[in-house]
Design an enzyme around this catalytic site. Sequence first.
Site, PDB file in Angstrom:
ATOM      1  N   CYS B  17      38.602  32.851  39.987  1.00 22.16           N
ATOM      2  CA  CYS B  17      37.340  32.889  39.251  1.00 22.16           C
ATOM      3  C   CYS B  17      37.519  33.826  38.067  1.00 22.16           C
ATOM      4  CB  CYS B  17      36.208  33.446  40.104  1.00 22.16           C
ATOM      5  SG  CYS B  17      35.990  32.545  41.643  1.00 22.16           S
ATOM      6  N   PRO B  18      36.898  33.600  36.927  1.00 15.77           N
ATOM      7  CA  PRO B  18      36.039  32.451  36.631  1.00 15.77           C
ATOM      8  C   PRO B  18      36.783  31.310  35.934  1.00 15.77           C
ATOM      9  CG  PRO B  18      35.844  34.058  34.879  1.00 15.77           C
ATOM     10  CD  PRO B  18      36.902  34.566  35.823  1.00 15.77           C
TER      11      PRO B  18
END
Lengths: 376, 80
Positions: B17-18
Amino acid sequence: MGIYLDNAATTRVDPAVASEVERVRRSAEGNASSIHQHGVNAAKHIEKARNIIAGSINAEAEEIVFTSGGTESNNTVLKGVVSLSSNEKKHIVISAIEHPSIIETARWLEEAGISVTYVSVDRDGFVSASDVEKALTAETVLVSIMHANNETGTIEPIKDIGRACTERGVLFHADACQSYTKIPLDVKEQNVDFITLNAHKIHGPKGVGALYVRKGVKIAPLLHGGEQEATLRSGTYNTEGIAGFGKAVEIAHTDDVKKMTELRDWFSKELSENIEGVLLNGPDTQRLSNIINLRIRSVDGNRLAAELDRRAISVGRGSSCSSSKSTPSHVLLALGMDSKEAEESIRISLNKWTRKKELGIVVKNMIEIVTELRMV
Amino acid sequence: MDSCQPDEKLDLAGVPCPQNSARTLIKLEGMDSGAMLEVIIDDGEPVKNVPPSVEEEGHRVVEKVRTGDRWKILIRRREE
Ligand SMILES: Cc1ncc(COP(=O)(O)O)c(C=O)c1O
């Protein structure tokens, strides 16, 4: 603002790149590693650029690592491969005409006990794949040969060199800072494990680059920290710089290469026809579209460049990195020239905006200056 | 109404992430209105973060299926 013919040193940022950098700088607020909405938004700029760059060399997005430029990518490969290699595998092979960011890194490794072979080149600056093959030993972990040379524009046979390395289970790195977007790069075809790229040679921002790392190949990071880029390159993302790099690659066009090649050859012809004793350093063919390195007999290259500079025409003296030193270029010496011959040389490098009219002005000025310098 | 045959697939296993959300959104933006995208993401943070950030931009998460330590997420691209 004068005539700029030192584009192998760096290029002017394209207006489309400048607007992209500015747009992202103003809009992308978050840290591209943060999980909130603003982070995702910043990460989108990075990932778009990654897709463009990966696509341009037929790589997967996961194989692209963003760095601060060619120097960092080159340092990462050499130090990162050597530091993960076993104790018995402590030999690397590079060419004698690599960029200082390879040569000086190799020298530094040599001081740390790594053995380095510097493969020589022929009179046009070509590395031969069979010479590289002969240099490989059971201890060799890495071969690093540039795709094209920054002083002469010589395009090296990296596909053949890569094949020789692959057959012997040796990793192969190509520094493609000068060739990127000018000659095709295809990681699936060219047998490379690593490729160094940067933005500022292709009308992108300075201080941004990338390293292609083939999937499955292990390498240690140069920078430790927040573990960005799959832990290969820590540090907060330069979001706007990376977005600008992506833009520069997106707008690069093969038509520009064709145009530069024609101008390059026209310019060489004009000079040879009008000035006695003009010799091309480097090959006629298998040379980058934008580089002309030439020697003018019994004319000091530094004085010629300084005189051109007084007339607001900027050209390169050897490599941009060695222009503050008066030592002759290591590349020209490796081509077999003596110091005097190397010192009679200058490098003229075009960009996609260079016009015939400008080159005509340069020819005229060079004729005048050479005549004056030869009289004294 | 929701067909479960994806028009496109994106394997983001191992992508943190992200980056995974960003790559999913870029992929969706390049697809036709209403088209279906199948994304593979890891368990843990990814499955907590990717579906909400996709919905935040108006796309619809149609299905989430767990297979071992991976998730298969089916997303319908928002209509323009
Ligand atoms: C062949 C080559 N490699 C590496 C570099 C270094 O790249 P950077 O200036 O992005 O560090 C350059 C140019 O400066 C170059 O021409």
